[in-house]
Design a protein around this motif. Structure first.
Motif, PDB file in Angstrom:
ATOM      1  N   GLN A   1       6.272  -6.033  -2.376  1.00 49.95           N
ATOM      2  CA  GLN A   1       4.837  -5.885  -1.594  1.00 49.95           C
ATOM      3  C   GLN A   1       4.825  -4.094  -1.587  1.00 49.95           C
ATOM      4  N   PRO A   2       3.547  -3.585  -1.842  1.00 50.58           N
ATOM      5  CA  PRO A   2       3.528  -2.054  -1.236  1.00 50.58           C
ATOM      6  C   PRO A   2       3.384  -1.908   0.030  1.00 50.58           C
ATOM      7  N   ILE A   3       4.162  -0.995   0.555  1.00 50.46           N
ATOM      8  CA  ILE A   3       4.382  -0.576   1.926  1.00 50.46           C
ATOM      9  C   ILE A   3       4.244   1.173   2.011  1.00 50.46           C
ATOM     10  N   SER A   4       3.829   1.679   3.220  1.00 53.90           N
ATOM     11  CA  SER A   4       3.494   3.119   3.305  1.00 53.90           C
ATOM     12  C   SER A   4       4.436   3.484   4.476  1.00 53.90           C
TER      13      SER A   4
ATOM     14  N   SER B   1       8.383   2.802  -2.533  1.00 54.60           N
ATOM     15  CA  SER B   1       7.686   2.136  -1.336  1.00 54.60           C
ATOM     16  C   SER B   1       6.168   1.659  -1.706  1.00 54.60           C
ATOM     17  N   GLU B   2       5.384   2.366  -2.767  1.00 57.12           N
ATOM     18  CA  GLU B   2       3.973   2.351  -3.304  1.00 57.12           C
ATOM     19  C   GLU B   2       3.971   1.801  -4.652  1.00 57.12           C
ATOM     20  N   LYS B   3       5.229   1.578  -5.083  1.00 55.86           N
ATOM     21  CA  LYS B   3       5.376   1.293  -6.602  1.00 55.86           C
ATOM     22  C   LYS B   3       5.991   0.039  -6.768  1.00 55.86           C
ATOM     23  N   PRO B   4       5.485  -1.012  -6.421  1.00 60.80           N
ATOM     24  CA  PRO B   4       6.072  -2.249  -6.771  1.00 60.80           C
ATOM     25  C   PRO B   4       6.467  -2.429  -8.198  1.00 60.80           C
ATOM     26  N   TRP B   5       5.712  -1.997  -9.262  1.00 60.92           N
ATOM     27  CA  TRP B   5       5.985  -2.282 -10.803  1.00 60.92           C
ATOM     28  C   TRP B   5       7.277  -1.642 -10.990  1.00 60.92           C
TER      29      TRP B   5
ATOM     30  N   LYS C   1       9.803  -1.222  -8.953  1.00 63.16           N
ATOM     31  CA  LYS C   1      10.729  -2.299  -8.147  1.00 63.16           C
ATOM     32  C   LYS C   1      11.073  -3.391  -9.115  1.00 63.16           C
TER      33      LYS C   1
END
Length: 395
Positions: free
Chosen positions: A47-50, A315-319, A321
């Motif tokens: 999940q993206p988080i900030s 954190s904002e790069k789920p792809w 991960k």
């Protein structure tokens, strides 16, 4: 001139042929490679988080080498002493082989086991058990949170084990998959404990962090009524817990988000919650009281500023991960996490008082807790084969 023209035309033609051939080969290799990566299964659904920009490491957070003044105790005689408690000068801890250990007069004894063998590695944890948080109650009995089995009371002399909360019983329809830490009232009636995730087990903690699951919870267990209540939900890796000295609130480390939340258990604010510390310089693990009236918070990974934080970057790069965990094992990914131990002391209002560092984790590595006793800090670790002891007079 004609020879020059011929060579020029031949060279141009060759360059074009080479370029076309190279591009063709690159496409022929890269497209199937990406196709194969896409088809690979990914164990996580990130999940993206900030995050805000990490706090600058200055003032009370100024880097130093103070943790390197610690001494290692019982090296290679125990592994992963996550949490530490004491009754007088007798120490107690739980280790990676599922044991509750009693350390008295310099000797280590097995007091109890909550699971059963074999205990040869992380894949055995679900049956072996993994004792994490440990506390001493008002009658000098031990209270232990086992990641796989639940909450227990243990007699520190006989080793008798009394089960209190079983992880096999779902709470409000969700599993207790990763019981982590606990804290209790002075009268011993109320126990507050965390479950880091209803999906992921402790052996997969890196997957939990990278997925950024928000299924962690804080519970209250009443030893008289035997009732378990959910106090907080939606936590991303609920970790260490600590009841305030006045017993009006509980602090909860939300590891993935690099912050500490506060839940009020009594007084005018009862049932309310707020942020105690946010945007911390690392990812908090256990929280314990300091003799100054504040709190010790241990962190085994930091968000360097100045510097580079891999967790912040991803954190904002789920792809990214997904690609990482399609191609690499948990063990391999963990090797890329820089070893940097950080311990901060917070005031009773959540401001930073001071910090102790060990860049590269040369002496104190993978720290999970700082337990203060008799002028020393006993540093627990979720992975290292020793306990560290730091004399507070030296720092």
């Amino acid at each position: 001139d004609s020879n020059f023209l011929f060579l020029f035309c031949y060279s141009t033609y060759s360059n074009k042929v080479f370029s076309v051939t190279f591009l063709s080969l690159a496409v022929a290799v890269i497209i199937p490679l990406f196709g194969a990566i896409i088809l690979l299964k990914c164990p996580i659904d990130p999940q993206p988080i900030s995050f805000k920009e990490p706090p600058v490491l200055t003032g009370p957070l100024e880097p130093n080498f103070k943790l390197r003044q610690a001494e290692r105790l019982f090296e290679n005689q125990l592994v992963g002493p996550e949490s530490i408690a004491n009754i007088g000068d007798v120490l107690f801890t739980g280790t990676a082989d599922g044991k509750i250990l009693k350390i008295e007069n310099g000797e280590i004894h097995t007091l109890a086991r909550l699971g059963h063998g074999p205990c040869t590695g992380r894949e055995d944890e679900p049956t072996c058990g993994r004792p994490l948080g440990i506390r001493v109650g008002p009658k000098n009995t031990l209270f232990v949170a086992d990641a796989y089995y639940g909450i227990f009371e243990i007699n520190p002399v006989s080793g008798e084990v009394i089960p209190l909360v079983s992880s096999k019983t779902p709470i409000e329809g969700k599993n207790l998959s990763f019981i982590n830490d606990l804290t209790l009232t002075r009268d011993g009636r109320k126990i507050y404990f965390t479950d880091s995730s209803s999906k992921w087990h402790r052996k997969d903690y890196s997957l939990l962090i990278m997925e950024a699951s928000d299924d962690g919870r804080l519970f209250e267990y009443d030893r008289v009524t035997k009732e378990v209540k959910v106090l907080m939900g939606g936590l991303r890796f609920a970790n260490g817990v600590q009841l305030s000295p006045s017993e009006d609130f509980v602090l909860v480390a939300e590891t993935t988000m690099a912050r500490i939340r506060r839940y009020y258990v009594s007084g005018l604010m009862k049932g309310g919650e707020d942020m105690f510390v946010e945007n911390m310089p690392g990812f908090p693990d256990n929280i314990r009281l300091s003799s100054s009236g504040g709190y010790w918070v241990a962190m085994s990974a930091i968000r360097a500023n100045p510097g580079f934080s891999m967790m912040d970057f991803l954190s904002e790069k789920p792809w990214i991960k997904r690609i990482i965990f399609k191609l690499l094992s948990q063990e391999t990914v963990i090797k890329f996490v820089p070893k940097y131990s950080l311990l901060v002391e917070l005031s009773d209002t959540g401001s930073y008082r001071r910090s102790f560092h060990d860049p590269n984790g040369m002496v104190a590595s993978y720290i999970s807790e700082a337990h203060e006793h008799n002028g020393h800090l006993y540093l627990g670790s979720f992975r290292s084969p020793f306990i560290c002891r730091l004399n507070l007079k030296d720092v």
